[in-house]
Design an enzyme around this catalytic site. Structure first.
Site, PDB file in Angstrom:
ATOM      1  N   GLU A  48       1.856   8.687  28.791  1.00 47.54           N
ATOM      2  CA  GLU A  48       2.695   9.826  28.440  1.00 47.54           C
ATOM      3  C   GLU A  48       3.519   9.554  27.185  1.00 47.54           C
ATOM      4  OE1 GLU A  48       2.689  12.815  29.466  1.00 47.54           O
ATOM      5  OE2 GLU A  48       1.263  12.529  31.104  1.00 47.54           O
ATOM      6  N   TYR A 131      10.350  16.335  30.230  1.00 43.10           N
ATOM      7  CA  TYR A 131       8.900  16.464  30.333  1.00 43.10           C
ATOM      8  C   TYR A 131       8.269  15.185  30.886  1.00 43.10           C
ATOM      9  CZ  TYR A 131       4.069  15.930  29.262  1.00 43.10           C
ATOM     10  OH  TYR A 131       2.744  15.637  29.393  1.00 43.10           O
ATOM     11  N   ASP A 149       4.369  21.114  28.684  1.00 47.22           N
ATOM     12  CA  ASP A 149       4.277  20.605  27.322  1.00 47.22           C
ATOM     13  C   ASP A 149       3.843  21.741  26.398  1.00 47.22           C
ATOM     14  OD1 ASP A 149       1.550  20.959  27.786  1.00 47.22           O
ATOM     15  OD2 ASP A 149       0.987  18.998  26.974  1.00 47.22           O
TER      16      ASP A 149
END
Length: 310
Positions: A48, A131, A149
């Site tokens: 990520e 996020y 996102d």
């Protein structure tokens, strides 16, 4: 917080959207290593961070090398910072590497070396925002967190809102809508997060959406409206001549040479060809080098030579 009923227009058949995306994802999902059931939460967290503003094709080799070298948070926490910055290679935005190491150290200190599942604990780690915390909780632990996102924003804006593109900044209204669209079943919620993200990355792209291949085409509010153009055209990020280009060239030169004499750094950067025809003026050069030093991405020893921090 309860989601207002108006978050999703009553005309939208939400179960139909769920089925269409999940069926499509089951067939078309890319075989990515951080999606494997065998991937540890640490691998998901690393992916990520690396995937922020960086395409999958560039991340894949770095991710494999990173996990082979530092398979646990404790391994990265103990690594020399210079090694971390060198291993980041050309992924760009190298402050992410520093934040990832800081997060690893915090995981060791606060959580016994294990990535926490709780999104609030994740958000408390250095460099981990809303996020990333939601994504790790969902993709690594199967928690029904809402993951939003750029790709997810675009799919929802088109399919539900009838807009060509979302605004430049995530709004509370968008988050309410994304929450309202989440399936109640945790397994379907996790697949929905990944599926909508994949759909935005592969089909419902910003500049060339392949509506003829989209599983939501017959239910998409934007298609139904005639696919109107965006209110604001998407902007590409300038590169040539920018501080980002100069900073990146300096980092690449230090990565290649290890240590560069202070009075020779500029010549080494220019000779490396990474600036193309651009030649930074004194003000830009000094600003970029000072910024790298202030960000902890560059260090200067007693002899005035530049290197990565130890």
């Amino acid at each position: 917080m309860p989601v207002p009923e108006t978050a999703v227009p009553p005309s939208v058949d939400v179960p139909r959207l769920h089925d269409a995306v999940l069926d499509w994802f089951a067939v078309h999902a890319r075989d990515l290593p951080w999606r494997s059931p065998d991937c540890p939460p640490w691998g998901v967290l690393v992916s990520e961070i690396m995937l922020q503003q960086t395409p999958v094709v560039r991340v894949l080799p770095r991710w494999h090398a990173w996990l082979e070298r530092w398979p646990t948070p404790a391994d990265l926490a103990a690594a020399p910072t210079a090694d971390v910055l060198t291993a980041w290679d050309r992924l760009g935005y190298p402050r992410r590497a520093l934040r990832l190491q800081e997060a690893a150290r915090a995981i060791v200190e606060r959580h016994g070396g294990e990535v926490p599942a709780d999104p609030s604990a994740l958000r408390a780690l250095p460099g981990i925002g809303e996020y990333t915390a939601a994504a790790v909780s969902s993709f690594a632990f199967g928690l029904p967190e809402t993951v939003v996102d750029t790709n997810v924003r675009r799919v929802i804006a088109r399919a539900v809102g009838g807009q060509a593109l979302p605004g430049r900044s995530l709004t509370r209204a968008e988050m309410r809508r994304a929450h309202a669209l989440m399936p109640e079943d945790p397994d379907r919620a996790q697949a929905w997060n990944a599926g909508v993200m994949e759909l935005g990355a592969l089909v419902c792209t910003a500049r060339s959406p392949a509506c003829e291949r989209c599983p939501l085409a017959d239910a998409c509010a934007w298609v139904a409206a005639g696919s109107p153009p965006p209110e604001q055209a998407p902007r590409g990020q300038a590169w040539a001549g920018t501080d980002r280009q100069v900073r990146g060239a300096v980092m690449a030169a230090v990565r290649e040479h290890g240590r560069v004499a202070g009075d020779g750094l500029r010549a080494v950067v220019v000779a490396g060809g990474r600036l193309g025809a651009h030649r930074p003026g004194d003000a830009q050069w000094e600003r970029c080098v000072a910024g790298l030093l202030a960000d902890g991405l560059l260090a200067r020893d007693d002899d005035g030579a530049f290197a990565f921090p130890s």
